[in-house]
Design an enzyme around this catalytic site. Structure first.
Site, short mmCIF file in Angstrom:
data_model
loop_
_atom_site.label_atom_id
_atom_site.label_comp_id
_atom_site.label_asym_id
_atom_site.label_seq_id
_atom_site.Cartn_x
_atom_site.Cartn_y
_atom_site.Cartn_z
N TYR A 1 0.79 -1.14 0.17
CA TYR A 1 -0.06 -0.04 0.16
C TYR A 1 1.01 1.29 0.05
O TYR A 1 0.59 2.00 -0.75
CB TYR A 1 -0.90 -0.07 1.11
N LYS B 1 1.11 4.25 -2.93
CA LYS B 1 0.91 5.52 -2.53
C LYS B 1 1.99 6.49 -2.84
O LYS B 1 1.88 7.74 -3.23
CB LYS B 1 0.07 5.65 -1.09
#
Ligand code: ADP
Length: 254
Positions: free
Chosen positions: A154, A158
């Site tokens: 994740y 990002k």
């Protein structure tokens, strides 16, 4: 009406921040193409916004597939004749021990969060170049730079979105296309409600938020949507390559 007549594509629109942004954009006069994997949730939102008088098209599909980006951008052009704004918001979060993470989960997080964002930028930019203007807003996260154990995929996705945002901003600034991202902290979304269940209830989640986010509470989806509205509107005409933190101070705190 800060987006009067502007045509906006929003991905991941059926839920959470995407849904809040679709509602705020409609209130400000935007004409919308909404994309989500969740066909039922999307149909409900399209119906709700149409009942309120907005012009809305729904496209159900997976943002990590090129065909979905082609269809969504094509729908904006066919239906409205232009594309002014793309909000790349669809995302998935996965946490778990990195050394036990299957290749498929790594690929899925990167495919939806980063490749999906790439695909929609790639499809929209040629048309924005023809128009000589456009605004792209990508969904990053405070977790691009502040992370915790188990969020390798994740956080990588990002952080990649911040890099992609800045690179696109620099490449196209002179030709009228702006590209920015938003980095939310704790926001009251179905995704975080599910996390609360995993942690053992809302009280546990609220205690964690009090530790991590100086304002001590979850933000509403509208508080994030208002930042996206600013970046989509001409009020932000001087802003490109920015990562705007909508995080109640989380990224400034020890
Ligand atoms: P948040 O608002 O915090 O990002 P949500 O889970 O509430 O989190 O919303 C994410 C939205 O993105 C959901 O509506 C979900 O269906 C959508 N979504 C997730 N993966 C994809 C995908 N691959 N393609 C299109 N939409 C997706």
């Amino acid at each position: 009406m800060r987006l009067d007549g502007k045509v906006a594509v929003i991905t991941g629109a059926a839920s959470g921040i995407g849904r809040g942004t679709a509602e705020v954009f409609a209130e400000h006069g935007a004409r919308l193409v909404l994309v989500d994997l969740d066909a039922e949730g999307l149909a409900g939102l399209v119906g709700q916004l149409k009942a309120g008088g907005a012009e809305v098209v729904g496209i159900s599909g997976d943002v990590s597939h090129k065909a979905t980006a082609v269809e969504a951008v094509g729908a904006a052009l066919r239906q409205y004749g232009r594309i002014d704004v793309v909000f790349n918001n669809a995302g998935v979060m996965y946490s778990g021990a990195f050394h036990e993470l299957g290749d498929d989960l790594w690929d899925r997080v990167l495919d939806v969060n980063l490749r999906g964002t790439y695909l929609f930028c790639r499809e929209a930019i040629p048309h924005m170049l023809e128009q000589g203007r456009g605004s792209i807003i990508n969904m990053s996260s405070v977790m691009a730079t502040l992370t915790e154990p188990g969020y390798e995929a994740y956080t990588t996705s990002k952080a990649g979105i911040i890099g992609l945002t800045k690179a696109i901003a620099v490449s196209y600034a002179e030709r009228g296309i702006r590209c920015n991202c938003v980095c939310p902290g704790w926001v009251d979304t179905p995704l975080n409600r599910r996390l609360a269940e995993e942690l053992g209830g809302m009280d546990r989640l609220n205690a964690l938020i009090k530790q991590q986010q100086p304002n001590g509470r979850m933000l509403s989806t509208r508080e994030v949507a208002n930042a996206v509205l600013f970046l989509a509107s001409d009020e932000s005409s001087g802003v490109t390559g920015a990562a705007i933190y909508v995080d109640g101070g989380a990224s400034s705190a020890i």
